[in-house]
Structure formats: structure tokens, C-alpha cells
Design a protein around this motif. Structure first.
Motif, PDB file in Angstrom:
ATOM      1  N   VAL A  24       0.844  -1.210   0.000  1.00  0.00           N
ATOM      2  CA  VAL A  24       0.000   0.000   0.000  1.00  0.00           C
ATOM      3  C   VAL A  24       0.876   1.254   0.000  1.00  0.00           C
ATOM      4  O   VAL A  24       0.627   2.210  -0.746  1.00  0.00           O
ATOM      5  CB  VAL A  24      -0.946  -0.003   1.223  1.00  0.00           C
ATOM      6  CG1 VAL A  24      -1.686   1.305   1.326  1.00  0.00           C
ATOM      7  CG2 VAL A  24      -1.926  -1.165   1.129  1.00  0.00           C
ATOM      8  N   GLN A  25       1.922   1.215   0.815  1.00  0.00           N
ATOM      9  CA  GLN A  25       2.815   2.384   0.912  1.00  0.00           C
ATOM     10  C   GLN A  25       3.561   2.609  -0.401  1.00  0.00           C
ATOM     11  O   GLN A  25       3.709   3.736  -0.865  1.00  0.00           O
ATOM     12  CB  GLN A  25       3.814   2.157   2.040  1.00  0.00           C
ATOM     13  CG  GLN A  25       4.484   3.426   2.504  1.00  0.00           C
ATOM     14  CD  GLN A  25       5.444   3.194   3.643  1.00  0.00           C
ATOM     15  OE1 GLN A  25       5.649   2.071   4.102  1.00  0.00           O
ATOM     16  NE2 GLN A  25       6.085   4.250   4.100  1.00  0.00           N
ATOM     17  N   ALA A  28       1.196   4.084  -2.908  1.00  0.00           N
ATOM     18  CA  ALA A  28       0.936   5.499  -2.591  1.00  0.00           C
ATOM     19  C   ALA A  28       2.108   6.369  -3.051  1.00  0.00           C
ATOM     20  O   ALA A  28       1.923   7.512  -3.462  1.00  0.00           O
ATOM     21  CB  ALA A  28       0.709   5.677  -1.098  1.00  0.00           C
ATOM     22  N   MET A  29       3.307   5.793  -3.016  1.00  0.00           N
ATOM     23  CA  MET A  29       4.498   6.550  -3.428  1.00  0.00           C
ATOM     24  C   MET A  29       4.572   6.689  -4.934  1.00  0.00           C
ATOM     25  O   MET A  29       5.301   7.528  -5.448  1.00  0.00           O
ATOM     26  CB  MET A  29       5.758   5.835  -2.936  1.00  0.00           C
ATOM     27  CG  MET A  29       6.023   6.094  -1.497  1.00  0.00           C
ATOM     28  SD  MET A  29       7.651   5.574  -1.061  1.00  0.00           S
ATOM     29  CE  MET A  29       7.945   6.584   0.347  1.00  0.00           C
ATOM     30  N   LYS A  54       7.582   9.561  -9.727  1.00  0.00           N
ATOM     31  CA  LYS A  54       6.531  10.591  -9.648  1.00  0.00           C
ATOM     32  C   LYS A  54       7.142  11.964  -9.338  1.00  0.00           C
ATOM     33  O   LYS A  54       6.567  12.753  -8.585  1.00  0.00           O
ATOM     34  CB  LYS A  54       5.496  10.257  -8.550  1.00  0.00           C
ATOM     35  CG  LYS A  54       4.575   9.131  -8.904  1.00  0.00           C
ATOM     36  CD  LYS A  54       3.405   9.632  -9.702  1.00  0.00           C
ATOM     37  CE  LYS A  54       2.456   8.494 -10.038  1.00  0.00           C
ATOM     38  NZ  LYS A  54       1.842   8.636 -11.338  1.00  0.00           N
ATOM     39  N   SER A  56       9.636  12.770  -7.510  1.00  0.00           N
ATOM     40  CA  SER A  56      10.320  12.973  -6.230  1.00  0.00           C
ATOM     41  C   SER A  56      11.328  11.852  -5.993  1.00  0.00           C
ATOM     42  O   SER A  56      11.231  10.779  -6.585  1.00  0.00           O
ATOM     43  CB  SER A  56       9.324  13.072  -5.086  1.00  0.00           C
ATOM     44  OG  SER A  56       8.474  11.979  -5.094  1.00  0.00           O
ATOM     45  N   THR A  57      12.297  12.145  -5.141  1.00  0.00           N
ATOM     46  CA  THR A  57      13.376  11.192  -4.885  1.00  0.00           C
ATOM     47  C   THR A  57      13.118  10.460  -3.587  1.00  0.00           C
ATOM     48  O   THR A  57      12.802  11.073  -2.571  1.00  0.00           O
ATOM     49  CB  THR A  57      14.710  11.945  -4.787  1.00  0.00           C
ATOM     50  OG1 THR A  57      14.848  12.750  -5.955  1.00  0.00           O
ATOM     51  CG2 THR A  57      15.875  11.000  -4.709  1.00  0.00           C
ATOM     52  N   VAL A  58      13.259   9.154  -3.659  1.00  0.00           N
ATOM     53  CA  VAL A  58      12.950   8.312  -2.499  1.00  0.00           C
ATOM     54  C   VAL A  58      14.110   7.350  -2.258  1.00  0.00           C
ATOM     55  O   VAL A  58      14.635   6.776  -3.200  1.00  0.00           O
ATOM     56  CB  VAL A  58      11.671   7.480  -2.758  1.00  0.00           C
ATOM     57  CG1 VAL A  58      11.286   6.724  -1.521  1.00  0.00           C
ATOM     58  CG2 VAL A  58      10.530   8.353  -3.222  1.00  0.00           C
ATOM     59  N   ALA A  59      14.505   7.214  -0.986  1.00  0.00           N
ATOM     60  CA  ALA A  59      15.510   6.212  -0.607  1.00  0.00           C
ATOM     61  C   ALA A  59      14.762   4.971  -0.141  1.00  0.00           C
ATOM     62  O   ALA A  59      13.924   5.068   0.752  1.00  0.00           O
ATOM     63  CB  ALA A  59      16.387   6.739   0.513  1.00  0.00           C
TER      64      ALA A  59
ATOM     65  N   ALA B  89       1.357   9.587   3.852  1.00  0.00           N
ATOM     66  CA  ALA B  89       1.305   9.507   2.391  1.00  0.00           C
ATOM     67  C   ALA B  89      -0.063   9.008   1.907  1.00  0.00           C
ATOM     68  O   ALA B  89      -0.491   9.317   0.803  1.00  0.00           O
ATOM     69  CB  ALA B  89       2.404   8.582   1.873  1.00  0.00           C
ATOM     70  N   SER B  90      -0.729   8.237   2.763  1.00  0.00           N
ATOM     71  CA  SER B  90      -2.057   7.740   2.383  1.00  0.00           C
ATOM     72  C   SER B  90      -2.836   7.478   3.661  1.00  0.00           C
ATOM     73  O   SER B  90      -2.315   7.667   4.767  1.00  0.00           O
ATOM     74  CB  SER B  90      -1.936   6.457   1.562  1.00  0.00           C
ATOM     75  OG  SER B  90      -1.598   5.386   2.417  1.00  0.00           O
ATOM     76  N   THR B  92      -3.566   4.716   4.791  1.00  0.00           N
ATOM     77  CA  THR B  92      -3.152   3.426   5.369  1.00  0.00           C
ATOM     78  C   THR B  92      -1.839   3.675   6.097  1.00  0.00           C
ATOM     79  O   THR B  92      -0.795   3.812   5.460  1.00  0.00           O
ATOM     80  CB  THR B  92      -2.966   2.362   4.267  1.00  0.00           C
ATOM     81  OG1 THR B  92      -4.103   2.385   3.431  1.00  0.00           O
ATOM     82  CG2 THR B  92      -2.776   0.990   4.864  1.00  0.00           C
ATOM     83  N   THR B  94       1.657   3.448   8.356  1.00  0.00           N
ATOM     84  CA  THR B  94       2.727   2.454   8.468  1.00  0.00           C
ATOM     85  C   THR B  94       3.625   2.705   9.680  1.00  0.00           C
ATOM     86  O   THR B  94       4.559   1.956   9.908  1.00  0.00           O
ATOM     87  CB  THR B  94       3.612   2.482   7.207  1.00  0.00           C
ATOM     88  OG1 THR B  94       4.050   3.831   7.021  1.00  0.00           O
ATOM     89  CG2 THR B  94       2.860   2.030   5.988  1.00  0.00           C
ATOM     90  N   GLU B  98       1.965   8.231  11.691  1.00  0.00           N
ATOM     91  CA  GLU B  98       0.927   8.178  10.650  1.00  0.00           C
ATOM     92  C   GLU B  98      -0.377   7.625  11.226  1.00  0.00           C
ATOM     93  O   GLU B  98      -1.467   8.085  10.886  1.00  0.00           O
ATOM     94  CB  GLU B  98       1.382   7.304   9.480  1.00  0.00           C
ATOM     95  CG  GLU B  98       2.472   7.949   8.630  1.00  0.00           C
ATOM     96  CD  GLU B  98       2.776   7.176   7.355  1.00  0.00           C
ATOM     97  OE1 GLU B  98       2.196   6.089   7.155  1.00  0.00           O
ATOM     98  OE2 GLU B  98       3.588   7.662   6.558  1.00  0.00           O
ATOM     99  N   ARG B 124       2.519  13.341  -6.411  1.00  0.00           N
ATOM    100  CA  ARG B 124       2.496  12.451  -5.242  1.00  0.00           C
ATOM    101  C   ARG B 124       1.422  12.898  -4.260  1.00  0.00           C
ATOM    102  O   ARG B 124       0.672  12.089  -3.750  1.00  0.00           O
ATOM    103  CB  ARG B 124       3.872  12.502  -4.564  1.00  0.00           C
ATOM    104  CG  ARG B 124       3.980  11.859  -3.217  1.00  0.00           C
ATOM    105  CD  ARG B 124       4.079  10.353  -3.298  1.00  0.00           C
ATOM    106  NE  ARG B 124       5.175   9.931  -4.123  1.00  0.00           N
ATOM    107  CZ  ARG B 124       6.452  10.002  -3.767  1.00  0.00           C
ATOM    108  NH1 ARG B 124       6.795  10.472  -2.598  1.00  0.00           N
ATOM    109  NH2 ARG B 124       7.395   9.607  -4.586  1.00  0.00           N
ATOM    110  N   PHE B 127      -2.537  12.155  -4.447  1.00  0.00           N
ATOM    111  CA  PHE B 127      -2.979  10.786  -4.152  1.00  0.00           C
ATOM    112  C   PHE B 127      -3.777  10.783  -2.854  1.00  0.00           C
ATOM    113  O   PHE B 127      -4.872  10.208  -2.782  1.00  0.00           O
ATOM    114  CB  PHE B 127      -1.751   9.875  -4.033  1.00  0.00           C
ATOM    115  CG  PHE B 127      -2.071   8.417  -3.871  1.00  0.00           C
ATOM    116  CD1 PHE B 127      -2.232   7.855  -2.606  1.00  0.00           C
ATOM    117  CD2 PHE B 127      -2.210   7.593  -4.983  1.00  0.00           C
ATOM    118  CE1 PHE B 127      -2.519   6.508  -2.455  1.00  0.00           C
ATOM    119  CE2 PHE B 127      -2.503   6.243  -4.836  1.00  0.00           C
ATOM    120  CZ  PHE B 127      -2.657   5.701  -3.570  1.00  0.00           C
ATOM    121  N   GLU B 422      11.313   9.819   1.598  1.00  0.00           N
ATOM    122  CA  GLU B 422      11.313  10.806   0.531  1.00  0.00           C
ATOM    123  C   GLU B 422      12.246  11.947   0.894  1.00  0.00           C
ATOM    124  O   GLU B 422      12.304  12.339   2.066  1.00  0.00           O
ATOM    125  CB  GLU B 422       9.886  11.332   0.354  1.00  0.00           C
ATOM    126  CG  GLU B 422       9.678  12.144  -0.896  1.00  0.00           C
ATOM    127  CD  GLU B 422       8.239  12.619  -1.016  1.00  0.00           C
ATOM    128  OE1 GLU B 422       7.337  11.944  -0.503  1.00  0.00           O
ATOM    129  OE2 GLU B 422       8.041  13.680  -1.614  1.00  0.00           O
TER     130      GLU B 422
END
Lengths: 75, 624
Positions: A24-25, A28-29, A54, A56-59, B89-90, B92, B94, B98, B124, B127, B422
């Protein structure tokens, strides 16, 4: 192929996100089917990747990226 | 736990201050509830502070806000209740922060939701907006960071976006904006995230959206800061610069004015009580106030620049080997200022055991409260080599903290790290934001000094006058006498349980070389740095993890500090070799006894009583 096996400074297209705890996460990303992603860098011990998705930068940890299947695409 | 809660409130008046949701007195005819929610690091707390006149902590990294903050305002006979949520972020969740945001939203579905979005990252952020609309919330979209967006050639038809989404869209201009008018729109729920992302793309295409900037994390500076080989040296250069400012440049600049101020204070009165209690406490704090402000300034610059998130990526692999997480770097860096401020930031870590280990090691790092005791004791050894010795102590503290994390990892196993982080933009920190944060931290520090330290020093002065103090320190003196600590030193350590500054004020006015030999001085410093967290940190730890876990960690930390001091004592005082070996053996036996008692106590028994079991999350009677 799994995104965890991706080469540095290459582009890929997401094929599928396997059912996992972080599904899910990840969705969403922006890790959804047909989404273009770029691998920007790898960490010191090569266990974490820096990915552009999307806009943006994600680690993300490689263990999480094992659940993302991708296909190569031209730069 | 109630005792810890009370004591933490007493010693931690405005530290990481929450806006208490007190009922505002005043006349009003109606009430409006407004929630600020959105992805992490979109500026929700900044908007909340501007609109509600609040004082929430802000920073340029993901996970600054970890709890729901609330503020009320009465204007034009209308009462406004504003709520600032942690980023999500949503819908749901984690991680605990959140979860707090989503729980609040679920409990208050009739409130107006102001969805704060970063206009540079709309792909982003929308969403979550669509999820909120699908769930039927009354939404108002607020676009942040618009100045840079339009200046660099970004395009967006705001009116079109509003008509396509069906909700009001507001641009945040940094000023006190008025009431937000939320609207709920009928939107079919998407079971598939792919369809929701497609909808976002359609909405943005219809609104003529074009982002001008490259993704955050791809600039030339990022190529150095995130490089495999240069990242860690870059970090050490930053730390060395911070060290140079704090311990070389700032003391040199402020030495003369501080000495002049102290001379002035000495002339006020010659009364014994004033000299022995108030003046000695003030001297210790005033001598180190410029260095404390410098450390807070450096940490706030790091916090507001966006570099801290990059450090999480750099240190993720190394921290995983120690049973921590890349996100642990956030509270660890905060703890160099104050462990009490840093402890709540552990809520951003999803895994419970990793969160526990990170919170447990925070008090081992050298915070601003320990600065007076470090410099005071090391100056007694050598004032010429002071900076070098202080650097050694900082390096030792970091090693000790990381080894403690490794040892705790044997008992509290973490789940494999699932870091997903992010990156925010790298920004030149805003001067006003930094000054505000430093001011907040100083307010808490000074209120702690004058309320707690003064009160405790007065109590100790009275106990001393009544000759009662020696009775209180009998047991600690018996345990610590093998290191050569005398009654005065033990008294300072006992008062240091309340706040670490009290150790320095406890030794103020005493010629250190008369009560310590140089070996004993070093051992005292090592033990004082690691033996226990202060009351306020302990209170916040107990709030997160419970009384039982807090008591365990305090016990482990004390035994660990004792063992470290014994190891150093073996080198520094070799003639008492046998005593220290016996002490280390006793510690090892205590740990073994605890393990054996636990094993025998649980043998053959189930780990639940047919109730909901925390371990297996179901009603069960599985053997342990």
C-alpha cells in the motif's frame, strides 16, 4: 527483474508490485504499473537505492525493492 | 509511570511544547474545526503556526510533527479549533505518527480538512487528496512552496484545478490566512492505486500542470552529499565545523563579556546562601550558555536545510548492522542538543524494537546539559589540550552509544529494515525559523535551570545544613567507592539524576584536584556521562514504552555505565585490578541470573492467559 537488481543511473518501467507488507505504501508513493522510474544512486554498502518516482526522490531498502518487478527502458 | 509523568512535566516545562487543548474562554456563536493534513514535509506546521498563531516545531525533514497538535482562536464570534497532524502519504498508516494522523481523521469525519500540498510534488500529494475525497471528507486544497514554483517557470491553472477537483484551492502566501471553506465531493472509491494515480494525472493534465524543477535529491550538491565515498567524510566535516564553532571560536569571543557579567553578579551580595547556591549555579550555566546556543544553532541549521534526510540514506546500511534504522539519525542528531527534545521523534520509526533501541541510546550522547560537566572536569586535567580531550569524549560517547545499541540488539531483535524515505528540497534555512526554534529550546532550557536546578540546589543546601545528605548517599557511595569517588562526588551524581546540569552545579565552588586524582576524575566523567538519563527524558520514554520497559532499560544502562567505568578503571588504576575484575564478574552474574530466572519462570508456561496476547495478537495458549 526485481528492482533490487537494478543498475545505477538506469531507467525502468514498473511491471508489478508483489503482495507484501509495504504494498500500500509503495503504491501510494507511485510504484504502479507502467510508471517510469530512475535509479539515481546506491548506498555505501549497496543495500539501499535512491530512486526518482513521480517527480520525487525516495531512498528505499533493497529488501523492499525485491517486491517490485520492473522492465528496462531506454534513458 | 504517573510519577515519571509528573517529574517529566516538572523538569520539562516547555520542552517540545504541545499546544494544550484547553477550553478558550470567550463569547462565540458558532464553532469551526479545521484539520491540517497532508504528506510529510509539505509545511503543515508552518501553515498551522501562521493561521492559528501557534508554536509548533518546524523543520525541513520528514517526521518533525509526531503527535496531533491543537490550538484554539476566537474571532468575529466564531471559535476556531485548529489541528496539526503528522504527515501521512495515504490513509493506510505504516508508523505510529501516521497512525495518530489517520485515527484523528477517522474520529472527526465532519471536520474541515485542509490538505496541505507541495506544489512541486503534486503528482504524489494529490494521491492523498483523492483518498480524502473518496472517503467523503470536506476538503480544501492548500498549495505551499508556490513562490519558487512560479518563479522557475512552473505552470498550474489554479482555478481549473479547483473546478476539476470540485473543491476550493488556496495558495499559501505565508501570512495569517482566514477561515478555510472545505467542500465534500462525491467521488467513486478506487480499489486500485494505479487507477487513482491515473486520475491524478488526468486532473493535472486538465489543469495545465508542469513542474519546473528537477526532483529533490538530484542537484550537484546532492551528488556529493549522497556519493558512496564522499557522503560520510562530508558529514564528519560538518561535525568538525560544529565542534570548532562550539569549543574554539565561540568561547574565545564570549570569554571576556561573560567574565565581566559574573564579576557584576558577585558584587550583588556576600550572603552565604546567595554565593553558595544561586551564584555558583548561575556561574556554571553562564559560562556555557554561548556554547549551548551554538550547538542548538548548528542543529537547527542542519534540521532546516534538508540535509538530515540525506543522512538517513547515508547511514541506513551501517545503522542496520547495529539493529537501528536510517531514520534513527533524526533523534540522534537532536539529542546532541537535548535528549528530552529528541525522544518523541522516535515515533517516526515504524518497528517497535528499533524505536525502543533508538530511544534507549539517546541519553548516552553528549547533550547540551552535559557540556558543563565535560568542560569543567577536562579543564581540571589540562586546559591547553581541552579541545582535543573534548573531541575524544564526544567520540567515546558516540562509540559507547552505538555499542549499547548492538548489545540491546541481542535482546530486542528488529524486523528487517524497510526504509522508504522521501527527500525534501535542500534549502538555505530561514533565519526566522532558526531563531524561533533556538528561542523555544532556550526557553525550555532556562526554565529548567531556574525552576529545577535552583530548587534542587536549595533542597540540597538545606539537607546539607541538617546533615541529612550523608544518609541519602550511603548506598550509592558503597557501590561507587571502588572508583575512588567521595561523598561530594556521589552527591553530585545523585542530584544529576534530575538533570545533568546539576552535576556541574553540585561540584561548583569545589577545587576538583583536591577531591579527585586525575584517574578518578576521568572515571567520574565517564560514569556521569552514561549512568542514567535525566528525569524529563525518562518521563517521555515511559510515556512511549511503559513503566516496565523503562525500568529494564534504566537498569541495563546503569549496569552498562558501571561496566564501562570498570574497564577504564582497569587501565587507569591497575593496582585495584582485582576489585574491578570482581565488579565486572558480579555484573556478568547479575545479567546471567536475570536470564536464568526468566527462562525458568517461563518454562512450560504459555506467554498469555487466554486473553489477547501481545506477542501473537490472538487468543491463544501456545507454549513459549
Amino acid at each position: 527483474m526485481k528492482l533490487s537488481e537494478a543498475q545505477n543511473k538506469h531507467s525502468y518501467v514498473v511491471a508489478n508490485v508483489l503482495p507484501c507488507e509495504q504494498k500500500v505504501q509503495l503504491e501510494a508513493m507511485g510504484f504502479v504499473h507502467d510508471e517510469k522510474i530512475d535509479v539515481l544512486a546506491k548506498s555505501m554498502l549497496n543495500k539501499t537505492l535512491l530512486i526518482c518516482v513521480k517527480g520525487s526522490t525516495v531512498a528505499i531498502k533493497k529488501s523492499v525493492l525485491n517486491n517490485i518487478l520492473v522492465n528496462e527502458c531506454a534513458l | 509511570m504517573k510519577v515519571f509523568g509528573f517529574l517529566s512535566k516538572l523538569t520539562n516545562k516547555s520542552c517540545h511544547k504541545k499546544n494544550r487543548y484547553k477550553q478558550l474562554k470567550g463569547n462565540y456563536s458558532s464553532e469551526t474545526n479545521i484539520i491540517f493534513c497532508g504528506n510529510a514535509n509539505t509545511g503543515k506546521s508552518t501553515v498551522f503556526n501562521a493561521v492559528a498563531g501557534a508554536n509548533a516545531h518546524i523543520g525541513n525533514w520528514l517526521g518533525v510533527t509526531v503527535d496531533v497538535e491543537a490550538k484554539q482562536k476566537i474571532k468575529n464570534s466564531v471559535k476556531y479549533n485548529y489541528f496539526d497532524l503528522p504527515g501521512t502519504a495515504s490513509l493506510t498508516p505504516t508508523s505510529p505518527d501516521e497512525q495518530a494522523a489517520v485515527d484523528f481523521l477517522n474520529a472527526n469525519k465532519n471536520y474541515t480538512v485542509v490538505n496541505v500540498c507541495d506544489i512541486n510534488n503534486l503528482r504524489r500529494n494529490l494521491f492523498l487528496t483523492l483518498e480524502l475525497l473518496e472517503q467523503g471528507y470536506k476538503v480544501c486544497l492548500l498549495l505551499n512552496f508556490t513562490k519558487g514554483f512560479f518563479k522557475k517557470g512552473g505552470k498550474l491553472d489554479v482555478n481549473k484545478l479547483s473546478s476539476v477537483l470540485g473543491v476550493p484551492v488556496v495558495i499559501f502566501n505565508g501570512k495569517k490566512t482566514e477561515l478555510f471553506d472545505g467542500k465534500s465531493v462525491h467521488m467513486t472509491s478506487c480499489a486500485d492505486a494505479y487507477i487513482r494515480h491515473k486520475r491524478v494525472e488526468e486532473i493535472l493534465n486538465a489543469s495545465g500542470y508542469a513542474a519546473p524543477t528537477k526532483a529533490y535529491g538530484t542537484s550537484k550538491l546532492d551528488k556529493v552529499l549522497l556519493n558512496k565515498f564522499f557522503a560520510v567524510p562530508c558529514f564528519f566535516v560538518c561535525m568538525a565545523l560544529m565542534f570548532f564553532l562550539t569549543f574554539v571560536l565561540v568561547p574565545w569571543i564570549f570569554e571576556t563579556p561573560i567574565n565581566a557579567l559574573i564579576s557584576l553578579l558577585e558584587k550583588i551580595s556576600s550572603a552565604a546562601f546567595y554565593n553558595n547556591v544561586i551564584l555558583e549555579s548561575l556561574k556554571v550555566i553562564l559560562n556555557f550558555l554561548p556554547q549551548i546556543i551554538t550547538i542548538l544553532l548548528c542543529i537547527n541549521v542542519l534540521e532546516n536545510s534538508g540535509y538530515i534526510s540525506r543522512l538517513a540514506f547515508v547511514f541506513e546500511d551501517v545503522f542496520e548492522c547495529l539493529g537501528l534504522n536510517g531514520k534513527s539519525i533524526f533523534p540522534i542528531l537532536m539529542s546532541l542538543g537535548c535528549a528530552t527534545v529528541a525522544t518523541p521523534f522516535c515515533k517516526g520509526i515504524a518497528d517497535k524494537n528499533t524505536r525502543l533501541k533508538t530511544a534507549s541510546i539517546l541519553s548516552l550522547f553528549p547533550c547540551s546539559a552535559k557540556l558543563p560537566i565535560i568542560v569543567l572536569l577536562l579543564s581540571a586535567i589540562s586546559s591547553r589540550m581541552l579541545v582535543f580531550y573534548v573531541a575524544l569524549i564526544y567520540a567515546l560517547s558516540i562509540c559507547v552509544a552505538l555499542v549499547f545499541a548492538l548489545l540491546l540488539n541481542k535482546k530486542y531483535k528488529s524486523k528487517p529494515s524497510n526504509l522508504m524515505l522521501e527527500f525534501p528540497a535542500l534549502r538555505v534555512p530561514k533565519f526566522t525559523g532558526i531563531i524561533k526554534n533556538i528561542f523555544d529550546n532556550l526557553k525550555s532550557l532556562l526554565s529548567r535551570i531556574f525552576c529545577v536546578i535552583l530548587v534542587v540546589n536549595i533542597i540540597l543546601y538545606c539537607l546539607n545544613a541538617l546533615n541529612v545528605i550523608s544518609a541519602l548517599t550511603v548506598v550509592p557511595l558503597a557501590i561507587l567507592s571502588i572508583f575512588g569517588f567521595n561523598a561530594k562526588a556521589v552527591e553530585a551524581l545523585v542530584s544529576g539524576i534530575v538533570g545533568k546540569e546539576l552535576i556541574a552545579t553540585g561540584l561548583a565552588g569545589v577545587t576538583l584536584t583536591q577531591i579527585f586524582s586525575s584517574s578518578t576524575l576521568i572515571l567520574f566523567l565517564i560514569f556521569a556521562l552514561f549512568y542514567t538519563p535525566c528525569f524529563s527524558t525518562t518521563g517521555l520514554f515511559a510515556e512511549q514504552f511503559g513503566f516496565k520497559q523503562t525500568a529494564k532499560i534504566l537498569g541495563y544502562q546503569f549496569l552498562y555505565a558501571y561496566a564501562i567505568t570498570c574497564l577504564f578503571a582497569l587501565i587507569l588504576i591497575p593496582k585495584n585490578f582485582v576489585k574491578f575484575i570482581i565488579a565486572l564478574t558480579v555484573i556478568a552474574l547479575i545479567m546471567l541470573a536475570i536470564k536464568l530466572i526468566k527462562t525458568f519462570a517461563l518454562k512450560g508456561k504459555t506467554h498469555c492467559n487466554k486473553k489477547m496476547c501481545n506477542k501473537c495478537k490472538q487468543n491463544c495458549c501456545k507454549p513459549n
